[in-house]
Scaffold this motif. Structure first.
Motif, PDB file in Angstrom:
ATOM      1  N   GLY A 102       0.875  -1.243  -0.027  1.00 32.29           N
ATOM      2  CA  GLY A 102       0.025  -0.010  -0.060  1.00 32.29           C
ATOM      3  C   GLY A 102       0.812   1.244  -0.079  1.00 32.29           C
ATOM      4  O   GLY A 102       0.382   2.458  -0.165  1.00 32.29           O
ATOM      5  N   GLU A 103       2.217   1.263   0.070  1.00 37.59           N
ATOM      6  CA  GLU A 103       2.942   2.371   0.095  1.00 37.59           C
ATOM      7  C   GLU A 103       3.521   2.830  -1.206  1.00 37.59           C
ATOM      8  O   GLU A 103       4.049   1.899  -2.110  1.00 37.59           O
ATOM      9  CB  GLU A 103       4.027   2.027   0.948  1.00 37.59           C
ATOM     10  CG  GLU A 103       4.601   3.322   1.834  1.00 37.59           C
ATOM     11  CD  GLU A 103       5.693   2.954   2.734  1.00 37.59           C
ATOM     12  OE1 GLU A 103       6.827   3.573   2.783  1.00 37.59           O
ATOM     13  OE2 GLU A 103       5.111   2.258   3.816  1.00 37.59           O
ATOM     14  N   LEU A 104       3.318   3.785  -1.861  1.00 37.92           N
ATOM     15  CA  LEU A 104       4.099   4.484  -3.167  1.00 37.92           C
ATOM     16  C   LEU A 104       5.232   4.505  -3.100  1.00 37.92           C
ATOM     17  O   LEU A 104       6.108   4.961  -2.295  1.00 37.92           O
ATOM     18  CB  LEU A 104       3.345   5.667  -3.296  1.00 37.92           C
ATOM     19  CG  LEU A 104       3.646   6.231  -4.908  1.00 37.92           C
ATOM     20  CD1 LEU A 104       2.951   5.288  -5.899  1.00 37.92           C
ATOM     21  CD2 LEU A 104       3.078   7.689  -5.029  1.00 37.92           C
ATOM     22  N   LEU A 105       5.888   3.786  -4.241  1.00 37.66           N
ATOM     23  CA  LEU A 105       7.173   3.544  -4.213  1.00 37.66           C
ATOM     24  C   LEU A 105       7.798   4.271  -5.457  1.00 37.66           C
ATOM     25  O   LEU A 105       8.902   4.968  -5.308  1.00 37.66           O
ATOM     26  CB  LEU A 105       7.990   2.190  -4.246  1.00 37.66           C
ATOM     27  CG  LEU A 105       7.468   1.289  -3.122  1.00 37.66           C
ATOM     28  CD1 LEU A 105       8.096  -0.213  -3.312  1.00 37.66           C
ATOM     29  CD2 LEU A 105       8.068   1.970  -1.902  1.00 37.66           C
ATOM     30  N   ILE A 106       6.893   4.017  -6.491  1.00 36.82           N
ATOM     31  CA  ILE A 106       7.556   4.946  -7.846  1.00 36.82           C
ATOM     32  C   ILE A 106       6.523   5.424  -8.608  1.00 36.82           C
ATOM     33  O   ILE A 106       5.184   4.762  -8.482  1.00 36.82           O
ATOM     34  CB  ILE A 106       8.170   3.767  -8.927  1.00 36.82           C
ATOM     35  CG1 ILE A 106       9.431   3.007  -8.221  1.00 36.82           C
ATOM     36  CG2 ILE A 106       8.644   4.586 -10.303  1.00 36.82           C
ATOM     37  CD1 ILE A 106       9.810   2.077  -9.119  1.00 36.82           C
TER      38      ILE A 106
END
Length: 152
Positions: A102-106
């Motif tokens: 759920g965490e935006l990486l790119i």
């Protein structure tokens, strides 16, 4: 803290450049008479890209003959293989996003330029391996990814 990159075309290659204008890596498309190969160069190493699966819609990224990453278009994910397996999920809409848990990486945004090749702007979490960034960029820019997209 995010790393910011730009990507531009150099002939047919996509070149990933840091904010300080240093080349991080490149995606190379080599077309010869009856032979076509795609690969990523990163940290002076060559990583081969192989299209696999139904309609060749998935890719495998190799270091020598060991699969480093592979995609699963049906489930919209990229999987890091080997020790420490990780699963990343992608969304290919107006902006292309890769997340983990759920965490935006790119996040990739395309800047279309009239009469010229597009330029891509990337924001990448500092924890992300640049090789994964290059693979996601390659996969996001493949022609088949626009098929069936809702473009929103």
């Amino acid at each position: 803290m995010l790393k910011k990159y730009t990507v531009h075309y150099q002939k047919k290659d996509l070149v990933l450049v840091s904010e300080s204008q240093n080349e991080v890596g490149r995606i190379i498309k080599n077309r010869k008479l009856f032979h076509f190969e795609e690969y990523i160069t990163f940290n002076s190493k060559k990583y081969d890209i192989r299209n696999v699966g139904f309609l060749k819609n998935d890719v495998e990224l190799f270091d020598s003959n060991v699969i480093t990453y592979f995609t699963d278009l049906a489930k919209k994910r990229i999987i890091k293989s080997g020790q420490g397996v990780k699963i990343y999920y992608f969304k290919l809409k107006k902006t292309w996003q890769l997340t983990e848990k759920g965490e935006l990486l790119i996040e990739i945004r395309e800047e279309k330029r009239k009469g010229k090749e597009s330029i891509f702007h990337l924001e990448v979490d500092h924890s992300v391996d640049d090789l994964l960034t290059l693979l996601f960029l390659h996969y996001s820019t493949k022609e088949f990814n626009s098929i069936g997209g809702d473009g929103d």
